[in-house]
Design an enzyme around this catalytic site. Structure first.
Site, mmCIF file in Angstrom:
data_model
loop_
_atom_site.group_PDB
_atom_site.id
_atom_site.type_symbol
_atom_site.label_atom_id
_atom_site.label_comp_id
_atom_site.label_asym_id
_atom_site.label_seq_id
_atom_site.Cartn_x
_atom_site.Cartn_y
_atom_site.Cartn_z
ATOM 1 N N LYS A 14 -54.389 -55.581 -50.848
ATOM 2 C CA LYS A 14 -54.913 -54.326 -50.302
ATOM 3 C C LYS A 14 -55.724 -54.661 -49.059
ATOM 4 O O LYS A 14 -56.219 -55.786 -48.931
ATOM 5 C CB LYS A 14 -55.824 -53.649 -51.334
ATOM 6 C CG LYS A 14 -56.005 -52.167 -51.126
ATOM 7 C CD LYS A 14 -54.852 -51.351 -51.663
ATOM 8 C CE LYS A 14 -54.963 -49.902 -51.231
ATOM 9 N NZ LYS A 14 -53.933 -49.066 -51.873
ATOM 10 N N ASP A 74 -52.455 -45.888 -47.024
ATOM 11 C CA ASP A 74 -53.339 -45.421 -48.101
ATOM 12 C C ASP A 74 -54.210 -44.341 -47.451
ATOM 13 O O ASP A 74 -53.793 -43.754 -46.436
ATOM 14 C CB ASP A 74 -54.174 -46.597 -48.652
ATOM 15 C CG ASP A 74 -54.921 -46.243 -49.935
ATOM 16 O OD1 ASP A 74 -54.280 -46.120 -50.985
ATOM 17 O OD2 ASP A 74 -56.149 -46.050 -49.891
HETATM 18 P P1 NDP Z 1 -54.854 -39.270 -47.608
HETATM 19 O O1 NDP Z 1 -55.774 -39.888 -46.636
HETATM 20 O O2 NDP Z 1 -53.542 -38.766 -47.148
HETATM 21 O O3 NDP Z 1 -55.585 -38.085 -48.386
HETATM 22 C C1 NDP Z 1 -56.758 -38.292 -49.091
HETATM 23 C C2 NDP Z 1 -57.295 -36.941 -49.518
HETATM 24 O O4 NDP Z 1 -58.426 -37.151 -50.358
HETATM 25 C C3 NDP Z 1 -57.771 -36.088 -48.370
HETATM 26 O O5 NDP Z 1 -57.619 -34.750 -48.703
HETATM 27 C C4 NDP Z 1 -59.248 -36.462 -48.255
HETATM 28 O O6 NDP Z 1 -60.048 -35.458 -47.682
HETATM 29 C C5 NDP Z 1 -59.597 -36.640 -49.718
HETATM 30 N N1 NDP Z 1 -60.674 -37.636 -49.869
HETATM 31 C C6 NDP Z 1 -60.655 -38.922 -49.456
HETATM 32 N N2 NDP Z 1 -61.817 -39.514 -49.747
HETATM 33 C C7 NDP Z 1 -62.564 -38.592 -50.345
HETATM 34 C C8 NDP Z 1 -63.857 -38.597 -50.900
HETATM 35 N N3 NDP Z 1 -64.620 -39.698 -50.882
HETATM 36 N N4 NDP Z 1 -64.315 -37.441 -51.464
HETATM 37 C C9 NDP Z 1 -63.528 -36.329 -51.490
HETATM 38 N N5 NDP Z 1 -62.297 -36.264 -50.989
HETATM 39 C C10 NDP Z 1 -61.829 -37.374 -50.430
HETATM 40 O O7 NDP Z 1 -54.662 -40.369 -48.783
HETATM 41 P P2 NDP Z 1 -53.499 -40.489 -49.854
HETATM 42 O O8 NDP Z 1 -53.077 -39.147 -50.289
HETATM 43 O O9 NDP Z 1 -52.504 -41.442 -49.333
HETATM 44 O O10 NDP Z 1 -54.264 -41.241 -51.046
HETATM 45 C C11 NDP Z 1 -54.959 -40.516 -52.063
HETATM 46 C C12 NDP Z 1 -55.188 -41.426 -53.253
HETATM 47 O O11 NDP Z 1 -53.928 -41.897 -53.751
HETATM 48 C C13 NDP Z 1 -56.000 -42.688 -52.982
HETATM 49 O O12 NDP Z 1 -56.736 -43.015 -54.128
HETATM 50 C C14 NDP Z 1 -54.930 -43.737 -52.741
HETATM 51 O O13 NDP Z 1 -55.411 -45.048 -52.981
HETATM 52 C C15 NDP Z 1 -53.912 -43.308 -53.797
HETATM 53 N N6 NDP Z 1 -52.555 -43.787 -53.574
HETATM 54 C C16 NDP Z 1 -51.869 -43.479 -52.424
HETATM 55 C C17 NDP Z 1 -50.577 -43.923 -52.266
HETATM 56 C C18 NDP Z 1 -49.758 -43.524 -51.082
HETATM 57 O O14 NDP Z 1 -48.540 -43.789 -51.125
HETATM 58 N N7 NDP Z 1 -50.317 -42.900 -50.060
HETATM 59 C C19 NDP Z 1 -49.925 -44.795 -53.274
HETATM 60 C C20 NDP Z 1 -50.698 -44.964 -54.487
HETATM 61 C C21 NDP Z 1 -51.972 -44.509 -54.594
HETATM 62 P P3 NDP Z 1 -60.510 -35.598 -46.125
HETATM 63 O O15 NDP Z 1 -59.247 -35.452 -45.324
HETATM 64 O O16 NDP Z 1 -61.489 -34.489 -45.918
HETATM 65 O O17 NDP Z 1 -61.131 -36.965 -46.006
#
Ligand code: NDP
Length: 460
Positions: free
Chosen positions: A135, A175
């Site tokens: 990571k 991510d």
């Molecule tokens: P994105 O950056 O596309 O989206 C993240 C979302 O979560 C946004 O809506 C963001 O809001 C919100 N967010 C992030 N941090 C916080 C926080 N501290 N408090 C509240 N809201 C928060 O990320 P992904 O969708 O790619 O990833 C989401 C999760 O899924 C993570 O845990 C990631 O590790 C996991 N994941 C992702 C994969 C992938 O293929 N993308 C694969 C496997 C797991 P804002 O825009 O306002 O920051």
């Protein structure tokens, strides 16, 4: 909980492993402790126990192969030099090249990346595909940055990262904060530096060799997993059911999309500033426009749908999240770690929720997991439920290595097959080790078995 096997004081052993390298890293310790407690039934076999001990498997597993840390300097739009930290945690490559996403978020530090890298080892093992765990990322905050600044940062980040990655060495993906745009900038910089068009990153835009369906894969995979889990547990399907989803990023958007395709009614989404509750069902085209094109706050959703409710973070329950207060059949935390607390778990249970599927990595606190496992609901843990993203990344590596392109139908069918396979394996493993219906323990045991077998066959 088992306290002692083979006269080992389990708690003391865990404390020793904690002191080994992670006394300061809370989330890493949280992830490690959950896994270690889950795999204890394996130690009841004398043969397994003896092998584990002589190979120091646990100590080796919780210690990353290496942690690379570097400075990233870049010019902002005002021609000022900005400085960030960049990281890559290469955790374990027993099963294949290091594989795991890059996160750009102000909260990124070594501890968070170690937790994510550690989870990734077992998740990747569960897919059955040849990928190890890693990571990386940076404390760079993409929010409010211009497209040009994102490009400058990605270019500077890759100048350092390129020294440590390669299609057979380490293959990062996206991510939080790193989507197709960022991977495209990172890839093109790597290509310029090396003159080599090779599969060194996954989640690439299609014209750079990206696989179709990689953006959808994590979110769709969560729903494929949940559908099979509900069948195995004799519960009703998702069709026609109210569902709640947190997040509004890559994983959340595609979980919502697949839920709608299956006839379910997702009614919430959230970002770091607030939650939308739209009782008639989330307007997905609007949500995509706001988040993927305009990149604005969810509050703007209400301008198009005044009847929807916007709940700002300031109005969330103390120590809880607004999304989990909405009664639902199935809940999907898809934003970030520890976003579903003990209070939220109790609220979901009281409201009759039947299943929680973790789209984000470790979205539920340890207390929440414990409480949900004691209830009647099904809990699909992240390392199993969200493995569709990395599985499809592995499909992208295969396509890049053979210079081929698979069709959408091919990738979707393979993704669904992998998710069903993981679900059935996790369920069967839980049954085999006497914890039937406990998908958390089942996933930890099944993932650990595969990677530990490979580690025991390695030279030291
Ligand atoms: P994105 O950056 O596309 O989206 C993240 C979302 O979560 C946004 O809506 C963001 O809001 C919100 N967010 C992030 N941090 C916080 C926080 N501290 N408090 C509240 N809201 C928060 O990320 P992904 O969708 O790619 O990833 C989401 C999760 O899924 C993570 O845990 C990631 O590790 C996991 N994941 C992702 C994969 C992938 O293929 N993308 C694969 C496997 C797991 P804002 O825009 O306002 O920051």
């Amino acid at each position: 909980m088992l306290e002692s096997i083979h006269n080992i004081d389990v708690k003391a052993e865990i404390a020793k492993l904690k002191n080994l390298n992670c006394a300061e890293d809370d989330v890493f310790f949280q992830a490690m402790e959950e896994v270690l407690l889950s795999i204890l039934p394996l130690f009841e076999s004398d043969e397994f126990y003896t092998k584990m001990k002589s190979h120091s498997i646990l100590k080796r597993l919780v210690t990353p192969d290496r942690i690379i840390k570097f400075k990233v300097t870049w010019f902002d739009d005002n021609q000022n030099v900005q400085v960030n930290m960049g990281y890559r945690v290469q955790f374990n490559n027993s099963l294949g090249p290091y594989k795991g996403g890059l996160r750009f978020h102000p909260t990124v530090n070594e501890g968070i990346l170690k937790f994510l890298g550690f989870e990734q080892i077992l998740k990747n093992a569960l897919t059955g595909l040849p990928i190890g765990g890693g990571k990386g990322g940076s404390n760079f905050d993409p929010r409010g940055k211009s497209d040009f600044e994102i490009m400058k940062f990605c270019t500077a980040f890759m100048k350092e990262l390129s020294k440590y990655i390669g299609p057979r060495i380490d293959v990062p993906a996206g991510d939080i904060g790193v989507g197709g745009r960022e991977i495209g900038y990172l890839f093109s910089e790597y290509k310029k530096m090396t003159s080599s068009f090779e599969g060194v990153l996954t989640g690439k835009p299609s014209f750079f060799g990206g696989s179709v369906m990689r953006p959808e894969a994590t979110g769709y995979g969560v729903i494929y997993f949940t559908r099979r889990m509900l069948e195995l547990e004799g519960k009703e399907s998702l069709e026609g059911k109210i569902c709640t989803v947190s997040g509004a990023g890559n994983v959340a958007l595609h979980a919502i999309e697949k839920l709608q395709q299956l006839g379910a009614i997702p009614v919430t989404c959230s970002d770091s500033r607030g939650t939308i509750y739209d009782a008639r069902g989330v307007d997905l085209p609007l949500l995509k426009e706001l988040k993927l094109q305009k990149r604005v706050s969810l509050e703007v959703y209400k301008e198009e749908h005044p009847e929807a409710e916007y709940i700002p973070v300031s109005q969330y329950p103390k120590e809880g999240h607004a999304v989990w207060t909405i009664p639902c059949y199935a809940a999907f935390p898809c934003a970030t770690q520890n976003e579903l607390t003990l209070l939220d778990a109790n609220t979901l249970i009281d409201n009759g929720c039947h299943s929680v599927s973790e789209g984000a990595n470790m979205p539920s606190t340890a207390e929440a997991v414990h409480t949900m496992l004691k209830s009647d609901m099904c809990l699909a843990p992240a390392k199993a439920a969200n493995a569709g993203g990395v599985a499809t990344s592995s499909f992208e590596m295969s396509q890049n290595a053979s210079m081929s392109k698979w069709t959408r139908d091919e990738v979707d069918a393979k993704l669904e097959a992998v998710m069903i396979d993981i679900c059935e394996n996790v369920s069967a493993t839980a049954k085999e080790y006497g914890v039937e219906g406990n998908y958390v323990d089942g996933a930890n045991i099944a993932g650990f078995k595969r990677v530990s077998e490979a580690m025991m066959a390695e030279t030291i």
